[in-house]
Scaffold this active site. Structure first.
Site, PDB file in Angstrom:
ATOM      1  N   LYS A 216      13.986   6.019 -12.088  1.00 42.73           N
ATOM      2  CA  LYS A 216      15.394   6.591 -11.489  1.00 42.73           C
ATOM      3  C   LYS A 216      16.097   6.417 -12.622  1.00 42.73           C
ATOM      4  O   LYS A 216      17.000   7.423 -12.727  1.00 42.73           O
ATOM      5  CB  LYS A 216      15.493   5.563 -10.329  1.00 42.73           C
ATOM      6  CG  LYS A 216      17.102   6.101  -9.681  1.00 42.73           C
ATOM      7  CD  LYS A 216      17.286   5.336  -8.592  1.00 42.73           C
ATOM      8  CE  LYS A 216      18.529   5.490  -7.619  1.00 42.73           C
ATOM      9  NZ  LYS A 216      18.974   4.551  -6.387  1.00 42.73           N
ATOM     10  N   GLY A 276      14.901   2.881  -4.747  1.00 40.72           N
ATOM     11  CA  GLY A 276      13.597   3.125  -5.259  1.00 40.72           C
ATOM     12  C   GLY A 276      12.818   2.806  -4.337  1.00 40.72           C
ATOM     13  O   GLY A 276      11.490   3.606  -4.113  1.00 40.72           O
ATOM     14  N   HIS A 393     -12.976 -12.175   7.110  1.00 40.26           N
ATOM     15  CA  HIS A 393     -14.118 -12.981   6.352  1.00 40.26           C
ATOM     16  C   HIS A 393     -13.250 -13.974   5.161  1.00 40.26           C
ATOM     17  O   HIS A 393     -13.919 -14.458   4.384  1.00 40.26           O
ATOM     18  CB  HIS A 393     -15.298 -12.351   5.706  1.00 40.26           C
ATOM     19  CG  HIS A 393     -15.815 -11.400   6.838  1.00 40.26           C
ATOM     20  ND1 HIS A 393     -17.086 -11.840   7.425  1.00 40.26           N
ATOM     21  CD2 HIS A 393     -15.517 -10.292   7.243  1.00 40.26           C
ATOM     22  CE1 HIS A 393     -17.468 -10.802   7.852  1.00 40.26           C
ATOM     23  NE2 HIS A 393     -16.419 -10.055   8.097  1.00 40.26           N
TER      24      HIS A 393
END
Ligand code: G6Q
Length: 539
Positions: A216, A276, A393
């Site tokens: 930007k 952003g 897990h």
């Protein structure tokens, strides 16, 4: 201190309002109640607390709420002026007060032809001019009409950007790979660590590689450093004249783009009213558009728009992003939760928790309200997560049997994007079983095998992870974050903490290759001295 623009008279802090007190009393009244009790007491609970809108099915019933909780939380949102501030945001009022800017990411998904006048300019028209330029470019790359300097078609697209100029397009590309042109390779380089650029380029051919430099400001050191090195990699092989065929920029700063050596005709623009972390629907999403094509990108924007329209028009009590935000307030401020886990049962959404981490934590990680007062209550939660079933897990143990309250968002889809046998049924069976076990627990005489249950989850389901659904999910969370920030009275659209990071390193960087005396604290001085002794000089 920020000058208030939207409310000349500061309202009382939200935790001093009668509704806050009513919610505290309501919380105390619910003490000792569990999800088991709540379900037993109300046979309609699942139905009344499951909402379907904008292609999403959101089941709130496994949360510690009753109809009264929702009603009180909605009252709190009204007391905080949520509806007014929402309308201001959509209208282009500078709701980012500290920077004097609008936060108009919703304008990025306006339908073609819909006017939105802000400061005399029709931003809807501006957006569509830029979208058309992007589409022409994306089509040219995808069809092979846009070639590299030696006439070869582009085969690899490397997005160079960081933070909001990386996480959105990187997350969305990974989410939508099944919709991407598989003849093309996409890479995302953000970290200034040289390993990041090295790994991205190691097997690429300069003749067929296109760089999209996204910044930007075009002043971010990581991006400019990576872009400079990428440029050298290209020029060493193909010469200076090759640059215009292999580098395009996405920025709001044409002068700096030109100074860097990218032809401004190869620049795609956006506007200072696009933050952003809210920018993936703008030209920042150019790599995504090249991947999934302009039509796919249109569907992505249309999905966002559906949720925008729902957020704008649905009553607060039936408004998905509002309800998710209010639940966040409930857990953070009334029940002491410090964190929220986002658990997508979709491997393609592996980067979605990281994307939401920025969206939420950068937006609402604030300790001062819009009137410059230090807040006396908790704000933005810690957001984290990993795809299921992998997390099961690993860290789910703590969610099931640990001592902390961790509200979880479980995200799943009715259809697999890459079906193989019965994998998808097994994946979804796990999602559903987890929400059941977390809510209702498991009895056992053995304390180690006893599961208390009463652990809250929100289940978000949709048909399929396609461009429109991803757009819906992004807008859902954007407006959730906005809802929470508004209730807390904070500005969700600035990021001075990030900006501090952009200047902190520069002083030390200059000291590293020298032996000048150091004037930091003793710990930093010693670490710099160690680094000086061990570093390899820049070649
Ligand atoms: C996002 C933040 C931040 C920003 C990066 C990159 O909301 O402001 O993550 O996107 O620091 O900034 P540039 O796009 O200016 O390079």
């Amino acid at each position: 201190m920020a000058t208030p623009t939207s409310a000349p008279q500061p309202p009382p802090p939200i935790d001093e309002t009668p509704t806050w007190a009513a919610l505290t009393a309501h919380r105390d009244g619910l003490a000792g109640t569990s999800l088991r009790h709540l379900f037993a007491a109300d046979p309609d609970r699942a139905g009344s607390l499951t909402l379907e809108a904008a292609g999403l099915r959101v089941d709130l019933s496994k949360n510690w709420v009753t109809a009264e909780t929702i009603s009180l939380l909605s009252e709190l949102a009204r007391a905080a002026g949520l509806e007014e501030r929402r309308d201001q945001m959509f209208a282009g009022t500078p709701v980012n007060e500290s920077e004097g800017r609008a936060a108009l990411h919703t304008a990025l998904r306006l339908p073609a032809g819909e006017r939105l006048e802000v400061d005399g300019a029709d931003v809807g028209a501006d957006v569509h001019i830029e979208l058309s330029r992007m589409a022409a470019f994306a089509d040219a790359v995808r069809s092979g009409r846009w070639t590299g300097a030696t006439g070869e078609p582009i085969r690899a697209v490397v997005n160079i950007g960081i933070g909001g100029s990386d996480l959105g397009p990187a997350m969305a590309y990974h989410a939508l790979r099944p919709w991407s042109d598989r003849r093309l390779t996409f890479r995302y380089v953000s970290n200034i660590d040289p390993s990041a650029l090295h790994e991205a380029l190691v097997d690429l051919d300069p003749e067929t590689t296109l760089f999209i430099v996204v910044s930007k400001t075009f002043g971010t050191i990581e991006t400019l450093t990576n872009a400079g090195s990428a440029r050298r990699w290209l020029v060493d092989d193909l010469g200076e004249d090759a640059v215009p065929r292999h580098f395009v920029a996405v920025s709001t700063n044409a002068d700096r783009v030109e100074a860097f050596g990218i032809d401004p005709t190869n620049m795609f623009g956006f506007w200072d009213w696009v933050g952003g972390r809210y920018s993936v629907g703008s030209a920042v999403g150019l790599s995504l558009m090249v991947a999934i094509g302009p039509d796919g990108f249109d569907e992505f924007l249309a999905g966002m728009r559906e949720v925008d329209e729902h957020f704008r028009s649905a009553p607060l009590e039936a408004n998905l992003p509002v309800l998710l935000g209010l639940l966040g307030i409930w857990y953070t401020n009334f029940l002491g939760a410090e964190t929220v886990a986002v658990l997508p049962y979709a491997d393609h959404l592996a980067r979605f928790p990281a994307y939401l981490q920025q969206l939420d934590m950068e937006s609402n990680g604030k300790g001062v309200d819009r009137w410059g007062r230090r807040v006396g209550y908790a704000t933005g939660p810690i957001v984290w997560g990993e795809p299921g079933t992998n997390g099961q897990h690993a860290f789910y143990q703590l969610i099931h049997q640990g001592t902390r309250l961790i509200p979880c968002d479980m995200i799943g889809f009715a259809q697999a994007t890459d079906p193989i046998g019965d994998h998808h049924d097994r994946l979804m069976a796990n999602l559903l079983a987890q929400t059941e076990a977390l809510a209702f627990g498991q009895d056992s005489d053995d304390p180690n095998r006893f599961f208390t249950g009463n652990r809250p989850t929100t289940t978000i389901l949709a048909e399929q992870l396609d461009p429109a659904t991803l757009g819906r999910l992004i807008a859902l969370y954007e407006h959730k974050v906005f809802t929470m920030g508004t209730v807390w009275g904070i500005n969700s659209f600035d990021q001075f903490g990030v900006e501090l990071g952009k200047v902190l390193a520069s002083a030390i960087e200059g000291e590293l290759p020298t032996d000048t005396p150091l004037a930091h604290d003793a710990s930093t001085n010693a670490a710099i001295a160690w680094y000086r002794a061990h570093r390899h000089p820049v070649s």
